[in-house]
Motif scaffolding. Structure first.
Motif, PDB file in Angstrom:
ATOM      1  N   PHE A   1      -0.081   4.473  -2.262  1.00  0.00           N
ATOM      2  CA  PHE A   1      -1.477   4.349  -2.675  1.00  0.00           C
ATOM      3  C   PHE A   1      -2.306   5.282  -1.778  1.00  0.00           C
ATOM      4  CE2 PHE A   1      -5.650   2.263  -2.141  1.00  0.00           C
ATOM      5  CZ  PHE A   1      -6.067   2.285  -3.465  1.00  0.00           C
ATOM      6  N   ALA A   2      -3.005   6.208  -2.407  1.00  0.00           N
ATOM      7  CA  ALA A   2      -3.832   7.146  -1.676  1.00  0.00           C
ATOM      8  C   ALA A   2      -5.278   6.668  -1.768  1.00  0.00           C
ATOM      9  CB  ALA A   2      -3.699   8.543  -2.261  1.00  0.00           C
ATOM     10  N   ASP A   3      -5.864   6.375  -0.649  1.00  0.00           N
ATOM     11  CA  ASP A   3      -7.247   5.926  -0.586  1.00  0.00           C
ATOM     12  C   ASP A   3      -8.143   7.152  -0.485  1.00  0.00           C
ATOM     13  OD1 ASP A   3      -9.404   4.307  -0.517  1.00  0.00           O
ATOM     14  OD2 ASP A   3      -9.184   3.729   1.583  1.00  0.00           O
ATOM     15  N   PRO A   4      -9.054   7.370  -1.468  1.00  0.00           N
ATOM     16  CA  PRO A   4      -9.885   8.596  -1.442  1.00  0.00           C
ATOM     17  C   PRO A   4     -10.928   8.593  -0.327  1.00  0.00           C
ATOM     18  CG  PRO A   4     -10.508   7.209  -3.279  1.00  0.00           C
ATOM     19  CD  PRO A   4      -9.317   6.567  -2.634  1.00  0.00           C
ATOM     20  N   ALA A   5     -11.364   7.441   0.137  1.00  0.00           N
ATOM     21  CA  ALA A   5     -12.415   7.408   1.150  1.00  0.00           C
ATOM     22  C   ALA A   5     -11.979   6.494   2.294  1.00  0.00           C
ATOM     23  CB  ALA A   5     -13.701   6.868   0.546  1.00  0.00           C
ATOM     24  N   PRO A   6     -12.419   6.815   3.504  1.00  0.00           N
ATOM     25  CA  PRO A   6     -12.054   5.950   4.616  1.00  0.00           C
ATOM     26  C   PRO A   6     -12.759   4.605   4.563  1.00  0.00           C
ATOM     27  CG  PRO A   6     -13.460   7.738   5.379  1.00  0.00           C
ATOM     28  CD  PRO A   6     -13.185   7.967   3.940  1.00  0.00           C
TER      29      PRO A   6
ATOM     30  N   LEU B   1       0.806  -1.220   0.000  1.00  0.00           N
ATOM     31  CA  LEU B   1       0.000   0.000   0.000  1.00  0.00           C
ATOM     32  C   LEU B   1       0.839   1.270   0.000  1.00  0.00           C
ATOM     33  CD1 LEU B   1      -2.804  -1.029   2.507  1.00  0.00           C
ATOM     34  CD2 LEU B   1      -2.881  -1.021   0.023  1.00  0.00           C
TER      35      LEU B   1
END
Length: 102
Positions: free
Chosen positions: A97-102, A94
């Motif tokens: 990797f930017a996760d847009p939503a929690p 990970l």
């Protein structure tokens, strides 16, 4: 007056070191002999052996003399920084990797 001008303590000028007693020299020689034979023994084991032999010495005295003579027990230290090469190290998937939503 001269000591005050030089900012020296009078006790440091008149101090004469006391030479060790013959008993202390005997005990230190015995500690050194035991340590030379068995360098893995610490102050507790050495004091036990000396008490069995009839020297009658406390373990803290043995510890003090061993510190004065620079003797320390030889023992294996922790191997915390060595990796076990049989264990596989997994990459962190990970990273970046930017996760847009929690």
């Amino acid at each position: 007056m001269q000591a005050d001008l030089l900012t020296l303590n009078l006790s440091s000028l008149y101090y004469k070191p006391v030479p060790p007693s013959p008993e202390e020299i005997h005990l230190k020689h015995r500690i050194d002999a035991l340590y030379t034979q068995h360098p893995f023994m610490g102050y507790r084991t050495i004091s036990t052996i000396m008490n069995r032999e009839g020297d009658g010495i406390h373990k803290n005295t043995v510890r003090h003399y061993m510190r004065e003579m620079g003797l320390t027990a030889v023992y294996p230290g922790p191997n915390l920084s060595k990796r076990d090469l049989q264990h596989r190290t997994y990459p962190y998937l990970l990273r970046g990797f930017a996760d847009p939503a929690p």
